[in-house]
Enzyme design. Structure first.
Site, PDB file in Angstrom:
ATOM      1  N   GLU A   4       0.851  -1.187   0.000  1.00 40.23           N
ATOM      2  CA  GLU A   4       0.000   0.000   0.000  1.00 40.23           C
ATOM      3  C   GLU A   4       0.894   1.246   0.000  1.00 40.23           C
ATOM      4  OE1 GLU A   4      -4.335   1.028   1.870  1.00 40.23           O
ATOM      5  OE2 GLU A   4      -3.369  -0.845   2.333  1.00 40.23           O
ATOM      6  N   GLU A  62      -2.292   0.137  13.344  1.00 38.59           N
ATOM      7  CA  GLU A  62      -3.468   0.466  12.544  1.00 38.59           C
ATOM      8  C   GLU A  62      -4.757   0.230  13.337  1.00 38.59           C
ATOM      9  OE1 GLU A  62      -3.651  -1.812   8.941  1.00 38.59           O
ATOM     10  OE2 GLU A  62      -5.036  -0.371   8.023  1.00 38.59           O
TER      11      GLU A  62
HETATM   12  C1  RAM Z   1      -6.535   1.392   4.354  1.00 41.28           C
HETATM   13  C2  RAM Z   1      -5.423   2.349   4.540  1.00 41.28           C
HETATM   14  C3  RAM Z   1      -5.751   3.629   5.239  1.00 41.28           C
HETATM   15  C4  RAM Z   1      -7.190   3.970   5.262  1.00 41.28           C
HETATM   16  C5  RAM Z   1      -7.951   3.322   4.163  1.00 41.28           C
HETATM   17  C6  RAM Z   1      -9.422   3.640   4.188  1.00 41.28           C
HETATM   18  O1  RAM Z   1      -6.283   0.644   3.205  1.00 41.28           O
HETATM   19  O2  RAM Z   1      -4.372   1.713   5.173  1.00 41.28           O
HETATM   20  O3  RAM Z   1      -5.259   3.672   6.536  1.00 41.28           O
HETATM   21  O4  RAM Z   1      -7.295   5.362   5.170  1.00 41.28           O
HETATM   22  O5  RAM Z   1      -7.801   1.953   4.190  1.00 41.28           O
END
Ligand code: RAM
Length: 916
Positions: free
Chosen positions: A509, A779
Site C-alpha cells: 500500500e 493500525e
Molecule cells: C486502508 C489504509 C488507510 C485507510 C484506508 C481507508 O487501506 O491503510 O489507513 O485510510 O484503508
C-alpha cells in the site's frame, strides 16, 4: 552676520545635530544579530530553490532586553559584496513592524538559476538596533520547462519481459553513462536532474549526494520535481564521466491494487542537464540525449518498492562512473523531448535521507536462519555486513513482529515480498545497503551466509530513512507508558513521512491516504519541522483534485477510481488551516483557498435536503462495530454532513484571514445552514441522537464542529458522557472520532475523563498496544495481543500513524502550549496537571523561537517553569493557588482568581509556584 543669517545658521546647526543624533542613534548597532534566518516554509540557504517570490523569517536572540521587535530592515542582493548598503535586488528600508516571520519579498523579479544573498537587522522595543545578521543565500533551480535543453533518456526495459509476481512488468534497473571533455577549467557546476522513476548519480566515481530515492513522489503526469546539485568540486578539467542508476520507484513500479494501471507501466527515464561556468566566464552544458549509453546488465537486477531488491555482485562494473571504463558493449539510449503537459519544477521540500542508525540489540537463531532484533519498528533499509562465500545467495527478510512461537510474521505485508537477495562474487565480508526500495521492520532475518562464522550484532544496522526534517518539539512526563506513547507517535511519524505522508510503510500500500493525513497532520507539526513537507504535498492534493471538486482517496492518486470519502477529502481544508494556526503564514491559505472552495461545492452537490450522501470509509476501524464492518457504526450521512459543515467553516475562516469578506459571509452562512439541518435531522430536543445509531463519534462530531444550538449541545455532552460510561469508560472511536475526543472532553470540562481514557490499560486504549509490546502506533487498537496473537484481518499494519493524533493534545494541554494567535505571536500556556502524572514538560520551536512549559508536583505544591521567546507574549494560567508573586514590567496578573490565576508574560524565563 546679520541676525537672520545668524538665526539661519543656528537653525541649520540644530537641524544637523538633531538629524545626526537621530540617525546615529538609529544606526548604532548594539544588539546581537538576528539568527535562524529562513525563507518560505523554513528553508535554510537552499540550492535549486523552487520559489521566486519567497518570504523571509528570522528570530530575535533571546536577550534580556529583547522583548519585541519595533522595526526591521531586509536587504537582498545578487552579490554578497553589495550588502548591506548597495542591495541591488531589494531594500525593504526600515519598516516599523513587529513582523519577523513570513515577510514577503518585494524586489526585482527573480529568475531560474539566480543566486540571491540577504541579511536582516532589527530594532527592539527600545528602538535599539541590532548588528546585521550573517548573510544568507539561496539559488533558484530551473523554474520552467523551457529552461531544459536535455531530453528524457532510457532503455526499453519492457522488451526484456521480466514479469513480477502480480504479472506486472518489471523494469530492470538501468545504468546510464556519458563521457565528456571540457576544454577549460571549471569555476562552478550545477547538475539539474530528475527521473520518471528514482535515481542515484555519480560524477567521476564520486557520489553526488546521499539522497534516498530522489526525486520523490508527485502526481507524475502533472509535475515531476527536479533536484539541483552543486558538483563544482567533482568536475575535472579535461575528461569527465557522469553515471546514473535508474530504477522504477513509484513511477513505473506496481503501486496500490488497481492492477490494470500498473500491469504495463511506462519505462523509467532520466533527464539531466549539467551547466558549467568556466574560469574564463564561458558556459558549457552537458545534457542527457541520445549520445548516452546504457545497460541493464549491472548488479542491481531488480528493484521494487513493495518487493525489495536483488543484487548480484558478479555483475558489478568497477569504475563505470569514471573515465576509466569502456562502454562499447552498452546500448545507445532512447531519447524523448520533454512535453509541456508535465511540469518540471524544483523540489519544494527536502529529499529523503538516512537520518538515524539503529544497532541490532539481540540475535535470535531459529531453524537455520538468524534473526536480528533492532527492538524498534522502523522504516528504511538495513546496512548488511555479513561473511559470505563466493556464489552464496544471501536472503534478507523483514518483519515488524515475531509470532508468539518466535517465527517471522510477514502476513501483514500481504503481496509485498519485501525481500532482498545478494549474490556474493568472492569469499569475505560483503557490505550491502539496498538502494531502490524500503521496508517497514523491526526484525531482519538472514539466511545464505557463511555459516562457519558466528553471527554478530554488527552484521545488521537499521538505516532509518525519512524526508530530511528536524525535530520541532519534545514531550516528556513522569509516566513511562505515556513517554512510550510519545516515542511511538514520533516513530510513526518517522516511518510514514517517506517523501509523502503514507498510511503505512510496509505492505502493498504505502500510499498518501488523505484521511490518515488529515488525522495525524496536526500532531506531526509539533514533533517535526514539517511545514515544507505538508505545503509540498498540498500542492499534489491540488493537482489531484477532480474537475468536480472531489478529492481522491489517495494523493498522488494511483487508484484512478474517481472516488471520494467524507473525512478523507477534508484534508484539503483541515491541513492548511492547522498549518496556518501553527505558523501564522497566510500563504498556506492563499495557495489552497480555491481547492477548499471546490471541495465544499462538491460536498454541497452531494446532499439531499441538506443531508450528505457522500459516504465511504466512515469512522474507520472503530472498535466493537455492531455490524462487524471496518467502517464502524456511525452513520455515513452523519459523518458526511458534519465534515461538510466543518469544511465550510474552515473555508469561511480562511476567507476571513485572506480579507475576503463576501466569501467569509457565504461560507459562514453555509456552515450555519448545514449545522441547522444536521441538528434538526440527527438530534432531538434534548440533544440525543435520532435517525442514526448513537455512537461516541456522532456526539464528538457534533460537538467538535460546533453544530448544535446551546440547548442541544448541553444534552449532547451528557449523552456523550453516558456513551463513554456505557463503554466502561473506554473509547469507541475509529480514525475520525479519535482525534476529536480530547478536544471535546477538554472543552466540556471533562479533562479528568480524558486522562482516564488516555491512561486506560485495557482494550481499546493507547496503552493497550504498549502493553502488547508496540514500539509504533498500530493500525488497529488490537493489531496484536499477547493472549490472542495477531488480528486475523489481512489489513493489519503495525506502523500506522492515525491514532497518534492524541499527540497534539499532549503538547497543548498536558504540557500546555497552544497558540492564542496564529503562529504563536500570542501564546497560551495552560497546563492541566493531573494524576497519575507528577510532571510533564514540552519544548516547541515556534516561528519566534523556543517555547517551553514544564511542571512538577511535589506533595501539594506545583512548580511551573516556562520560556517565552522574544517578540511574543504569553497568557499563562498557573494551576492551583499562586504563591506570593511580585508583578513586574514583564509579568502582569490579569485575573487573580483564588485558583488558576492568569498572567500576561513578556519574553523570558520564569518559575511560578502554586499550591494545589
Ligand atoms: C486502508 C489504509 C488507510 C485507510 C484506508 C481507508 O487501506 O491503510 O489507513 O485510510 O484503508
Amino acid at each position: 552676520m546679520n541676525n537672520t543669517s545668524q538665526q539661519k545658521a543656528f537653525l541649520i546647526t540644530l537641524l544637523c545635530v538633531v538629524f545626526f543624533s537621530v540617525t546615529s542613534c538609529d544606526q548604532k548597532e548594539t544588539l546581537e544579530k538576528a539568527n535562524d534566518l529562513t525563507i518560505s516554509e523554513g528553508f535554510q540557504n537552499p540550492l535549486g530553490f523552487y520559489d521566486a517570490t519567497p518570504t523571509f523569517s528570522w528570530k530575535l536572540p533571546a536577550l534580556k532586553n529583547n522583548k519585541s521587535q519595533f522595526a526591521y530592515q531586509i536587504v537582498v542582493a545578487s552579490n554578497p559584496e553589495l550588502l548591506p548598503n548597495n542591495a541591488d535586488l531589494w531594500d525593504s528600508k526600515k519598516q516599523e513592524s513587529e513582523q519577523s516571520v513570513w515577510v514577503k519579498y518585494h524586489g526585482k523579479e527573480l529568475e531560474s538559476r539566480q543566486k540571491v544573498y540577504w541579511q536582516v537587522k532589527y530594532w527592539n522595543q527600545d528602538k535599539e538596533a541590532s548588528f546585521w545578521s550573517d548573510i544568507n543565500h539561496f539559488e533558484l533551480g530551473l523554474l520552467n520547462n523551457s529552461d531544459w535543453k536535455a531530453k528524457w533518456i532510457g532503455l526499453d526495459t519492457k522488451k526484456e519481459k521480466v514479469i513480477g509476481t502480480q504479472k506486472n512488468i518489471l523494469h530492470r534497473p538501468q545504468y546510464l553513462r556519458k563521457d565528456f571533455e571540457l576544454s577549460n577549467n571549471v569555476a562552478s557546476a550545477r547538475l539539474y536532474i530528475t527521473a520518471k522513476g528514482v535515481f542515484d548519480v555519480a560524477v567521476n566515481g564520486e557520489d553526488v549526494s546521499n539522497d534516498v530515492m530522489p526525486p520523490g513522489y508527485t502526481p507524475y503526469k502533472k509535475r515531476i520535481e527536479t533536484i539541483t546539485y552543486n558538483v563544482t568540486n567533482l568536475i575535472e578539467s579535461g575528461q569527465n564521466t557522469i553515471g546514473v542508476e535508474l530504477a522504477a520507484g513509484w513511477h513505473s513500479g506496481r503501486l496500490g491494487w488497481m492492477k490494470k494501471y500498473w500491469l504495463d507501466t511506462e519505462t523509467p527515464k532520466m533527464i539531466c542537464q549539467l551547466e558549467l561556468t568556466m574560469k574564463d566566464g564561458s558556459k558549457e552544458v552537458v545534457i542527457s540525449d541520445d549520445s548516452w549509453k546504457g545497460t541493464t546488465n549491472g548488479p542491481i537486477r531488480l528493484a521494487s518498492i513493495y518487493d525489495g531488491e536483488t543484487y548480484d555482485a558478479n555483475l558489478e562494473m568497477p569504475n563505470w562512473t569514471t573515465n576509466n571504463f569502456n562502454d562499447k558493449n552498452w546500448e545507445s539510449v532512447n531519447a524523448f523531448s520533454i512535453t509541456n503537459d508535465i511540469r518540471l519544477e524544483p523540489k519544494r521540500h527536502t529529499t529523503v535521507k538516512t537520518k538515524i542508525q539503529l544497532p541490532t540489540k539481540q540475535i535470535i537463531e531459529k531453524d537455520g536462519a538468524v534473526i536480528f532484533d533492532l527492538e524498534q519498528n522502523m522504516v528504511g533499509v538495513p546496512l548488511i555486513k555479513v561473511p559470505m562465500k563466493k556464489g552464496q545467495i544471501l536472503k534478507i527478510r523483514f518483519a515488524e513482529m515475531l509470532s508468539p512461537d518466535g517465527s517471522f510474521y510477514t502476513e501483514n505485508y500481504r503481496s509485498a515480498l519485501s525481500t532482498n537477495y545478494y549474490t556474493a562474487n568472492e569469499d569475505g565480508i560483503i557490505e550491502y545497503e539496498p538502494k531502490f526500495t524500503f521496508h517497514g521492520f523491526r526484525y531482519v532475518e538472514l539466511s545464505g551466509f557463511d555459516t562457519s562464522k558466528k553471527p554478530s550484532k554488527d552484521w545488521v544496522t537499521g538505516l532509518v530513512q525519512y524526508s530530511d526534517f528536524d525535530k520541532n518539539g519534545t514531550f516528556t512526563s513522569s509516566n513511562e507508558k505515556l513517554n512510550q506513547l510519545q516515542s511511538n507517535i514520533v516513530w510513526g511519524l518517522r516511518g510514514n513521512f517517506f517523501d509523502i505522508p503514507t498510511d503505512c510503510p510496509q505492505r502493498d500500500e504505502r500510499m498518501g491516504w488523505t484521511g490518515d493525513a488529515q488525522v495525524f497532520g496536526p500532531t506531526s507539526i509539533f514533533n517535526a519541522n514539517v511545514y515544507k513537507f505538508w505545503a509540498s504535498w498540498m500542492q499534489s492534493v491540488r493537482e489531484s483534485q477532480f474537475d468536480d471538486g472531489g478529492i481522491p482517496w489517495v494523493v498522488p492518486d494511483v487508484l484512478f477510481n474517481n472516488k471520494v470519502s467524507a473525512g478523507w477529502g477534508d484534508v484539503c481544508t483541515i491541513i492548511p488551516w492547522k498549518i496556518y494556526l501553527r505558523t501564522g503564514d497566510k500563504r498556506i491559505l492563499e495557495e489552497n483557498f480555491e481547492m477548499m472552495k471546490g471541495w465544499v461545492a462538491y460536498h454541497e452537490k452531494n446532499t439531499k435536503k441538506g443531508i450528505s450522501k457522500m459516504g465511504f470509509f466512515g469512522d474507520w476501524l472503530q472498535p466493537y462495530p455492531e455490524n462487524g464492518n471496518n467502517k464502524g457504526d456511525t452513520k455515513q450521512s452523519v459523518i458526511g454532513t458534519a465534515f461538510f459543515a466543518h469544511s465550510a467553516k474552515l473555508t469561511a475562516k480562511t476567507a476571513k484571514i485572506l480579507g475576503k469578506e463576501k466569501e467569509y459571509q457565504k461560507y459562514e452562512n453555509l456552515f450555519k445552514e448545514v449545522s441547522k439541518k444536521f441538528a434538526n435531522h440527527f438530534f432531538d430536543e434534548n440533544g440525543k441522537v435520532k435517525n442514526a445509531t448513537e455512537t461516541q463519534t456522532t456526539y464528538l462530531l457534533a460537538l467538535a464542529f460546533d453544530m448544535l444550538p446551546e440547548q442541544k449541545q448541553k444534552g449532547a455532552k451528557e449523552q456523550l458522557l453516558k456513551k463513554i460510561e456505557e463503554a466502561d469508560n473506554h473509547l469507541r472511536t475509529g480514525f475520525l472520532g479519535t482525534p476529536l475526543l480530547s478536544e471535546v472532553l477538554d472543552e466540556t470540562g471533562e479533562i479528568g475523563l480524558m486522562y482516564k481514557l488516555l491512561f486506560n490499560e485495557t482494550y481499546p486504549s493507547w496503552f493497550y498496544s504498549i502493553n502488547q509490546g508496540a514500539t509504533t502506533i498500530w493500525e488497529r487498537w488490537n493489531s496484536y495481543s499477547k493472549a490472542e496473537g495477531f488480528n486475523p484481518q489481512n489489513m493489519n499494519s503495525l506502523n500506522h500513524y492515525a491514532y497518534g493524533a492524541i499527540g497534539e493534545w499532549m503538547y497543548e494541554r498536558i504540557a500546555g502550549i497552544a497558540p492564542l494567535e496564529a503562529g504563536y505571536k500570542m501564546i497560551k500556556i495552560a497546563p492541566v496537571p493531573k494524576s497519575p502524572l507528577t510532571s510533564a514538560s514540552a519544548n516547541l520551536d515556534t516561528p519566534y523561537g523556543k517555547v517551553s512549559s514544564s511542571w512538577e508536583i511535589k506533595g501539594d505544591k506545583l512548580q511551573l517553569q516556562i520560556v517565552v521567546p522574544p517578540n511574543t507574549k504569553a497568557k499563562v494560567t498557573v494551576p492551583g493557588t499562586l504563591e506570593s508573586f511580585e508583578e513586574s514590567n514583564d509579568v502582569k496578573i490579569i485575573s487573580d482568581y483564588k485558583v488558576n490565576s492568569e498572567l500576561i508574560v513578556k519574553p523570558g524565563t520564569y518559575t511560578f509556584n502554586s499550591k494545589l
